[in-house]
Design a protein around this motif. Sequence first.
Motif, PDB file in Angstrom:
ATOM      1  N   LEU A 126       0.832  -1.216   0.000  1.00  0.00           N
ATOM      2  CA  LEU A 126       0.000   0.000   0.000  1.00  0.00           C
ATOM      3  C   LEU A 126       0.868   1.267   0.000  1.00  0.00           C
ATOM      4  N   GLY A 127       2.181   1.077  -0.021  1.00  0.00           N
ATOM      5  CA  GLY A 127       3.096   2.220  -0.059  1.00  0.00           C
ATOM      6  C   GLY A 127       3.428   2.779   1.315  1.00  0.00           C
ATOM      7  N   ILE A 128       3.094   2.029   2.382  1.00  0.00           N
ATOM      8  CA  ILE A 128       3.394   2.503   3.743  1.00  0.00           C
ATOM      9  C   ILE A 128       4.578   1.708   4.273  1.00  0.00           C
ATOM     10  N   PRO A 174      -0.818   6.747   7.616  1.00  0.00           N
ATOM     11  CA  PRO A 174      -0.604   7.973   6.841  1.00  0.00           C
ATOM     12  C   PRO A 174      -1.218   7.867   5.441  1.00  0.00           C
ATOM     13  N   GLY A 175      -2.008   8.864   5.079  1.00  0.00           N
ATOM     14  CA  GLY A 175      -2.520   8.978   3.711  1.00  0.00           C
ATOM     15  C   GLY A 175      -3.576   7.950   3.316  1.00  0.00           C
ATOM     16  N   SER A 216       2.225   7.759  17.089  1.00  0.00           N
ATOM     17  CA  SER A 216       1.816   8.000  15.709  1.00  0.00           C
ATOM     18  C   SER A 216       2.860   7.497  14.705  1.00  0.00           C
ATOM     19  N   ALA A 217       2.378   7.007  13.554  1.00  0.00           N
ATOM     20  CA  ALA A 217       3.293   6.593  12.479  1.00  0.00           C
ATOM     21  C   ALA A 217       4.064   7.789  11.936  1.00  0.00           C
ATOM     22  N   GLU A 218       3.508   9.001  12.125  1.00  0.00           N
ATOM     23  CA  GLU A 218       4.170  10.209  11.599  1.00  0.00           C
ATOM     24  C   GLU A 218       5.501  10.486  12.300  1.00  0.00           C
ATOM     25  N   ARG A 219       5.719   9.867  13.475  1.00  0.00           N
ATOM     26  CA  ARG A 219       6.968  10.168  14.187  1.00  0.00           C
ATOM     27  C   ARG A 219       8.194   9.766  13.367  1.00  0.00           C
ATOM     28  N   PHE A 220       8.028   8.816  12.438  1.00  0.00           N
ATOM     29  CA  PHE A 220       9.181   8.381  11.648  1.00  0.00           C
ATOM     30  C   PHE A 220       9.531   9.378  10.542  1.00  0.00           C
TER      31      PHE A 220
END
Length: 415
Positions: free
Chosen positions: A262-264, A366-367, A409-413
């Motif tokens: 899925l591109g994640i 994300p997204g 959150s996954a955004e932390r990366f």
Amino acid sequence: MARTDAIVLGAGIIGVSIALHLAKRGLSVALVDRRAPGEETSYGNTGVIEGNTLFPHAFPSKLGDLLRVALKQAPEANYHLSELLWFTPYLLGYRKNTQLEGSLAFANAMRPLFSRAVAEHEALMQESNATRYLRHDGWIKLYRSEEGFAGTTRERALAQELGLPHAVLDVEGTRALEPSLNPVFRRAVQWPAAASVPNPLAVTKAYVARFNALGGVVLKGDARSLHRPGNNWRIDTDEGPLDAKDAILALGPFAPDVLEPLGIKLPLAFKRGYHRHYKPVGNAGLTRPIVDVANGYAITPMEQGIRLTTGAEFARPLTPPTPVQFDRLMPAAKGLFPLGEQAEDRTWMGSRPCFADSMPVIGPAPGNAGLWLAYGHAHWGLTLGPVTGRLVADMVTGATPFCDPKPYSAERFNA
Ligand SMILES: Cc1cc2nc3c(=O)[nH]c(=O)nc-3n(C[C@H](O)[C@H](O)[C@H](O)COP(=O)(O)OP(=O)(O)OC[C@H]3O[C@@H](n4cnc5c(N)ncnc54)[C@H](O)[C@@H]3O)c2cc1C
């Protein structure tokens, strides 16, 4: 087209707890797995509900310790040379994050989850008619040298500050609690507010039964079929395709199999671990989990016998098992506790799903609207299942989360 409010992918302790919490909020929920619930990583752990955890597991800091690992002599760790390059970014991040500053950041970010872990399990066990599995005797960590014990000073000081109960024991004090332990150690720390279970699979199954009783369904299917043909997420199951507005991915170490297409791409690594069950010699017995910190293994009383679980092996889940750590640690383990013959002719292996900061990802993907992530619980998936279930249910239903989910959150990366 069949439809539910939510699909939970993965029926380990994390997915099962999420599914149950969502069903409790009145959502129609399907729990999808390719195996029966609880049979993967959640099956073979040490059974400790570690509400006391403050610091992540330390990366070896002394040259001698690193050399023992590098030379494949350390009982506490193993690695596959052919995979070392793949693991290098993770290992560098892990090393950085387990120094003092990183450890304190972990303690602070994870406290809202760990502090509720035992109570959240107890609440689910009560409604699942499973409180017989909950042992409130805590666990004990043993130190074979004064130097090893001194390494706990900072963590104990923080425990003191936070009012987290713990007791420093000498050999006699420890043996008063666990008389079958031989005096091969110098010191011990007892964490009485932790809990443990004698059969993690049975606990997961009890939560599934409660989920079923609330109307939740368990389906067989391959999570890799997840896609989004329109506004909903769709999964192929043995009963046919199923749609839902929300899909929650709780695939533990297998999450990248679904996310990467899925591109994640999140930097998940693995610490594999093994267990074997042993019969105690004669009348020897154990009432709670014991960790031999210097050798990185634990022994814990389970329904199947004394379960001996190993430390970390840095290898990917599908690489063939290499249970070499048993040979390295058995002399120490047998010296500590009279382990007799193996209770069953089997070595179990599982893969702890780990990020370099030792924290899970819990929150939106994300997204991808309507896709939620709950994986990467490392050494603490059993501990954190029910509290993760509550947090995900808060987020998916739009309730105010019981704690700030930003650290997970996954955004932390991307920061
Ligand atoms: C040796 C050892 C000791 C441990 N001790 C403890 C402990 O004492 N306390 C503690 O809190 N934690 C402990 N842990 C960690 C804990 O076991 C894990 O963190 C936890 O089990 C992870 O749960 P999970 O639900 O995320 O993953 P899993 O239990 O692995 O569940 C993932 C599910 O996804 C399913 N799945 C995967 N791919 C697909 C697919 N393509 N399609 C459909 N389904 C799929 C699997 O079949 C599985 O059922 C230990 C781990 C090990 C290895």
